[in-house]
Design a protein around this motif. Structure first.
Motif, PDB file in Angstrom:
ATOM      1  N   GLN A 107       0.820  -1.205   0.000  1.00  0.00           N
ATOM      2  CA  GLN A 107       0.000   0.000   0.000  1.00  0.00           C
ATOM      3  C   GLN A 107       0.860   1.264   0.000  1.00  0.00           C
ATOM      4  O   GLN A 107       0.358   2.347  -0.302  1.00  0.00           O
ATOM      5  CB  GLN A 107      -0.925   0.013   1.226  1.00  0.00           C
ATOM      6  N   ILE A 122       5.408   2.385  -4.851  1.00  0.00           N
ATOM      7  CA  ILE A 122       5.134   2.637  -6.261  1.00  0.00           C
ATOM      8  C   ILE A 122       6.418   2.452  -7.060  1.00  0.00           C
ATOM      9  O   ILE A 122       7.528   2.620  -6.547  1.00  0.00           O
ATOM     10  CB  ILE A 122       4.556   4.045  -6.514  1.00  0.00           C
ATOM     11  N   GLN A 179       3.146  -7.284  -9.121  1.00  0.00           N
ATOM     12  CA  GLN A 179       2.099  -6.700  -8.281  1.00  0.00           C
ATOM     13  C   GLN A 179       0.793  -6.521  -9.071  1.00  0.00           C
ATOM     14  O   GLN A 179      -0.038  -5.685  -8.726  1.00  0.00           O
ATOM     15  CB  GLN A 179       2.541  -5.356  -7.697  1.00  0.00           C
ATOM     16  N   GLU A 192      -0.688  -3.082 -10.143  1.00  0.00           N
ATOM     17  CA  GLU A 192      -1.370  -2.169  -9.216  1.00  0.00           C
ATOM     18  C   GLU A 192      -0.476  -1.067  -8.673  1.00  0.00           C
ATOM     19  O   GLU A 192      -0.972  -0.059  -8.176  1.00  0.00           O
ATOM     20  CB  GLU A 192      -1.967  -2.955  -8.042  1.00  0.00           C
ATOM     21  N   ASN A 193       0.841  -1.250  -8.752  1.00  0.00           N
ATOM     22  CA  ASN A 193       1.774  -0.298  -8.140  1.00  0.00           C
ATOM     23  C   ASN A 193       2.646   0.439  -9.146  1.00  0.00           C
ATOM     24  O   ASN A 193       3.507   1.226  -8.748  1.00  0.00           O
ATOM     25  CB  ASN A 193       2.684  -1.018  -7.143  1.00  0.00           C
ATOM     26  N   SER A 242       0.635  10.211  -3.592  1.00  0.00           N
ATOM     27  CA  SER A 242       0.654   8.876  -2.990  1.00  0.00           C
ATOM     28  C   SER A 242       0.989   8.949  -1.505  1.00  0.00           C
ATOM     29  O   SER A 242       0.526   8.141  -0.705  1.00  0.00           O
ATOM     30  CB  SER A 242       1.685   7.988  -3.705  1.00  0.00           C
ATOM     31  N   ASP A 289      -3.298   4.434   0.784  1.00  0.00           N
ATOM     32  CA  ASP A 289      -2.955   3.383  -0.166  1.00  0.00           C
ATOM     33  C   ASP A 289      -2.485   4.027  -1.473  1.00  0.00           C
ATOM     34  O   ASP A 289      -3.279   4.617  -2.212  1.00  0.00           O
ATOM     35  CB  ASP A 289      -4.172   2.491  -0.426  1.00  0.00           C
ATOM     36  N   ARG A 323      -1.759   2.705  -4.118  1.00  0.00           N
ATOM     37  CA  ARG A 323      -2.353   2.068  -5.296  1.00  0.00           C
ATOM     38  C   ARG A 323      -3.618   2.788  -5.751  1.00  0.00           C
ATOM     39  O   ARG A 323      -3.995   2.704  -6.919  1.00  0.00           O
ATOM     40  CB  ARG A 323      -2.645   0.598  -4.988  1.00  0.00           C
ATOM     41  N   LYS A 324      -4.271   3.476  -4.847  1.00  0.00           N
ATOM     42  CA  LYS A 324      -5.449   4.277  -5.217  1.00  0.00           C
ATOM     43  C   LYS A 324      -5.030   5.406  -6.170  1.00  0.00           C
ATOM     44  O   LYS A 324      -5.725   5.712  -7.130  1.00  0.00           O
ATOM     45  CB  LYS A 324      -6.108   4.859  -3.980  1.00  0.00           C
ATOM     46  N   VAL A 330      -2.288   5.378  -8.042  1.00  0.00           N
ATOM     47  CA  VAL A 330      -1.856   4.727  -9.286  1.00  0.00           C
ATOM     48  C   VAL A 330      -3.067   4.450 -10.172  1.00  0.00           C
ATOM     49  O   VAL A 330      -3.074   4.732 -11.375  1.00  0.00           O
ATOM     50  CB  VAL A 330      -1.092   3.431  -8.986  1.00  0.00           C
ATOM     51  N   GLY A 331      -4.126   3.896  -9.565  1.00  0.00           N
ATOM     52  CA  GLY A 331      -5.338   3.593 -10.333  1.00  0.00           C
ATOM     53  C   GLY A 331      -5.985   4.838 -10.893  1.00  0.00           C
ATOM     54  O   GLY A 331      -6.472   4.827 -12.034  1.00  0.00           O
TER      55      GLY A 331
END
Length: 247
Positions: free
Chosen positions: A171, A174, A186, A189-190, A230, A237, A239-240, A242-243
């Protein structure tokens, strides 16, 4: 406000920092092998922007050339010559066979990110090449927390870059890389896909193109912004973010 975000980023950098993994080639630098034997990458007068001039253009000179007549030439790209032993070289003279150019804005981006995140190097290159880069980029070895290369983890080449090698909590991790396959461990996701810094970009920057130079700085600024958000994102998180960037 801005001061509040900055303060929160400082707090998170101490209590729950994001681990930022940086690829080397085509992300923060570009190495050209064999080393140019002429000035094709360094001569500001070389004709490297011919593709910008189209027959249907009514402008007597291309916009980039017009800007070059008005503005001073962009700063020269920082570069150095080295031996990359992935390629043939003269073992007797030890003459360099590779010229490495740092991307405009890359060194500042690394420095800025180090204030609120934990930076690492994650490269599929060999140890000797990586050390040559670090001797120029981080000679006292104080900037990067971990340096991960293929001699230590050969699976990088086939399996991609598993961030669990350098961080425990996905989490808060990156990866900045120009190759999408490196995000596979991953499940993508990262990973943030970086616009590659290529020999063509090097040539245009050294040819005096402010458009090309600022394009590279813009990409580095984008990565700093992603690393910062980030760090401070309310979910905790990365990854949120990144998304969100990839959507």
């Amino acid at each position: 406000g801005t001061s509040g975000l900055t303060g929160f980023a400082a707090y998170k950098s101490q209590t729950d920092p994001v681990h930022v993994f940086w690829d080397l080639d085509h992300t923060i630098l570009c190495s050209i092998s064999p080393k140019p034997i002429n000035n094709s990458y360094d001569n500001p007068l070389s004709d490297l922007n011919h593709s910008d001039n189209h027959a249907q253009s009514k402008c007597p000179v291309s916009p980039s050339n017009l800007a070059a007549k008005i503005l001073p030439k962009p700063p020269d790209l920082r570069h150095f010559d080295q031996i990359d032993d992935d390629f043939p070289y003269d073992a007797e003279t030890l003459a360099p066979n590779t010229r490495t150019y740092f991307r405009p804005g890359a060194q500042m981006a690394l420095k800025l990110c180090s204030y609120f995140a934990i930076p690492h190097v994650y490269t599929a290159a060999q140890e000797s090449y990586t050390n040559n880069i670090l001797d120029e980029l981080d000679p006292d070895r104080s900037l990067f927390d971990k340096v991960i290369h293929r001699d230590e983890f050969p699976q990088i080449v086939r399996e991609g870059k598993d961030l669990r090698v350098g961080a425990d909590n996905m989490q808060r991790a990156i990866l900045f890389d120009d190759k999408l396959k490196n995000f596979e461990p991953q499940n993508f996701e990262n990973g943030i896909a970086v616009v590659p810094f290529t020999s063509g970009g090097v040539a245009k920057c050294n040819n005096g193109s402010w458009t090309a130079y600022l394009k590279e700085i813009k990409e580095m600024s984008r990565l700093v912004g992603i690393a910062f958000w980030s760090t401070v994102h309310f979910s905790g998180d990365a990854r949120k973010v990144v998304g969100w960037v990839r959507s």
